[in-house]
Design an enzyme around this catalytic site. Structure first.
Site, short mmCIF file in Angstrom:
data_model
loop_
_atom_site.label_atom_id
_atom_site.label_comp_id
_atom_site.label_asym_id
_atom_site.label_seq_id
_atom_site.Cartn_x
_atom_site.Cartn_y
_atom_site.Cartn_z
N HIS A 1 -95.98 -28.34 -74.77
CA HIS A 1 -96.28 -27.16 -75.59
C HIS A 1 -97.15 -26.13 -74.88
CE1 HIS A 1 -100.08 -29.31 -76.19
NE2 HIS A 1 -100.59 -28.17 -76.60
N SER B 1 -81.28 -27.54 -67.75
CA SER B 1 -81.34 -26.36 -66.89
C SER B 1 -79.95 -26.04 -66.38
CB SER B 1 -82.28 -26.62 -65.71
OG SER B 1 -82.12 -25.63 -64.71
N SER B 2 -79.70 -24.78 -66.10
CA SER B 2 -78.39 -24.40 -65.57
C SER B 2 -78.14 -24.96 -64.18
CB SER B 2 -78.26 -22.87 -65.53
OG SER B 2 -79.24 -22.31 -64.66
N CYS B 3 -79.19 -25.45 -63.50
CA CYS B 3 -79.01 -26.00 -62.16
C CYS B 3 -78.28 -27.34 -62.18
CB CYS B 3 -80.35 -26.13 -61.44
SG CYS B 3 -81.40 -27.46 -62.05
N TYR C 1 -84.24 -32.05 -58.73
CA TYR C 1 -84.56 -31.62 -60.09
C TYR C 1 -83.31 -31.68 -60.97
CZ TYR C 1 -86.05 -28.47 -63.87
OH TYR C 1 -86.35 -27.92 -65.09
N LYS D 1 -82.47 -33.83 -64.51
CA LYS D 1 -82.07 -33.18 -65.75
C LYS D 1 -80.72 -33.70 -66.24
CE LYS D 1 -85.51 -30.59 -66.84
NZ LYS D 1 -86.21 -30.82 -68.12
N HIS E 1 -90.66 -19.32 -60.09
CA HIS E 1 -89.28 -18.88 -60.08
C HIS E 1 -89.21 -17.40 -59.71
CE1 HIS E 1 -88.71 -22.53 -62.67
NE2 HIS E 1 -87.69 -22.64 -61.84
#
Length: 316
Positions: free
Chosen positions: A12, A108-110, A137, A141, A180
């Site tokens: 959070h 994540s899009s990765c 990473y 994910k 990023h």
């Protein structure tokens, strides 16, 4: 979800988690579980299980993660895969053990292949190799996503995942090496303007294309998905539009007010050539992003200045 639902937001204090807390509070939710790392270290299995058993959340949103840009991922791959695997496994199994019926895991899009169809549909997952610079990473994910999928199938729990595109907004990490691209550009151009520099050096050629999503839009999408009765196992969250890094850098330069020139260091990697999400599944459910890139850059730069002035700028 009802306003008194016990909701645990893991992570959070991060950019995504804090945005989701703001979204919940705006909707009148008050029974939020927001422990710090001193109360529950999600990398520690025993402590995580004990926290879940003691606090008994009803809904869980897993936004906690070890994150970073290209350089951080290349430099610390073991740290990225170890910590993110641990967080995913400990949260998913801890939730199951304590009786949680609904959990949403943030991916994540990765996770999608380096050379993927554009825009990237959810079913292109695991069809070809990943981008090497953030493979560690991405694998963690993917494991989290698959944990949710298989727990849902085996245990009948509504555990599902959301895959956001590149995020930006209030509370981002502005470390020049570990951040990023969005946050790095905001800081680079701001400091260049402040120092009177003649140029800003940017990695790559500028040809790679990226899609950017404001974190408040993501928070709204998560809030929406947690109220869908039968969501997909995983679903893309994005704007459905992308820009070249060159176009993006020039937009940040203009909004920040840096009057020097941009120098492209083509000896450095561009990363994945293009990362545009296919968001047709989510739009088919009735949700679309609202914050345009120009508006988003202006809002984020204003937040950067406010955080910097207040001594709250994240830089690690």
């Amino acid at each position: 979800m009802k306003p008194d639902t016990r909701i645990y937001v893991a992570g959070h204090r991060g950019m995504v988690g804090s945005a989701f807390v703001r979204r919940l509070q705006a909707a009148g939710f008050t029974n939020l579980l927001l422990p710090g790392r001193d109360e529950v270290d999600l990398v520690d299995q025993a402590k995580t299980y004990a926290w879940f058993e003691k606090n008994k959340p009803e809904v869980v949103f897993v936004a906690a993660a070890k994150v970073g840009g290209i350089l951080a991922n290349k430099t610390y791959p073991a740290d990225f895969i170890r910590d993110n695997l641990a967080i995913a496994l400990n949260c998913v199994e801890g939730a199951r053990r304590s009786g949680v019926q609904r959990l949403l895991f943030l991916g994540s899009s990765c996770i999608y292949p380096k050379i993927a169809p554009q825009p990237m549909p959810e079913d292109c997952l695991l069809t070809s190799p990943l981008e090497p610079t953030n493979e560690a990473y991405a694998l963690a994910k993917i494991a989290g996503l698959k944990l949710c999928q298989h727990y849902r199938n085996q245990y009948g729990l509504l555990f599902h995942s959301a895959m956001p595109t590149n995020l930006y907004g209030p509370g981002d990490n502005y470390h020049l090496q570990n951040s990023h691209v969005f946050a790095a550009f905001i800081r680079k151009f701001h400091e260049a303007k402040e120092s009177g520099a003649k140029e800003v050096v940017v990695w790559g050629t500028g040809a790679a294309k990226r899609e950017f999503l404001h974190v408040d839009d993501l928070a709204d999408a998560i809030f929406f998905l947690l109220q869908v009765d039968d969501p997909p196992d995983w679903i893309n969250v994005g704007t459905g539009e992308d820009v070249s890094i060159k176009e993006f850098a020039e937009a940040v330069q203009r909004i920040v007010g840096f009057e020097g020139r941009i120098v492209w260091d083509s000896s450095k990697p561009d990363g994945t050539p293009r990362k545009l999400m296919d968001v047709s599944r989510l739009s088919g459910l009735g949700w679309k992003a609202k914050i345009g890139l120009e508006e988003g850059i202006r809002k984020t730069y204003a937040a950067f200045l406010e955080e910097k002035s207040a001594g709250r700028l994240r830089d690690f």
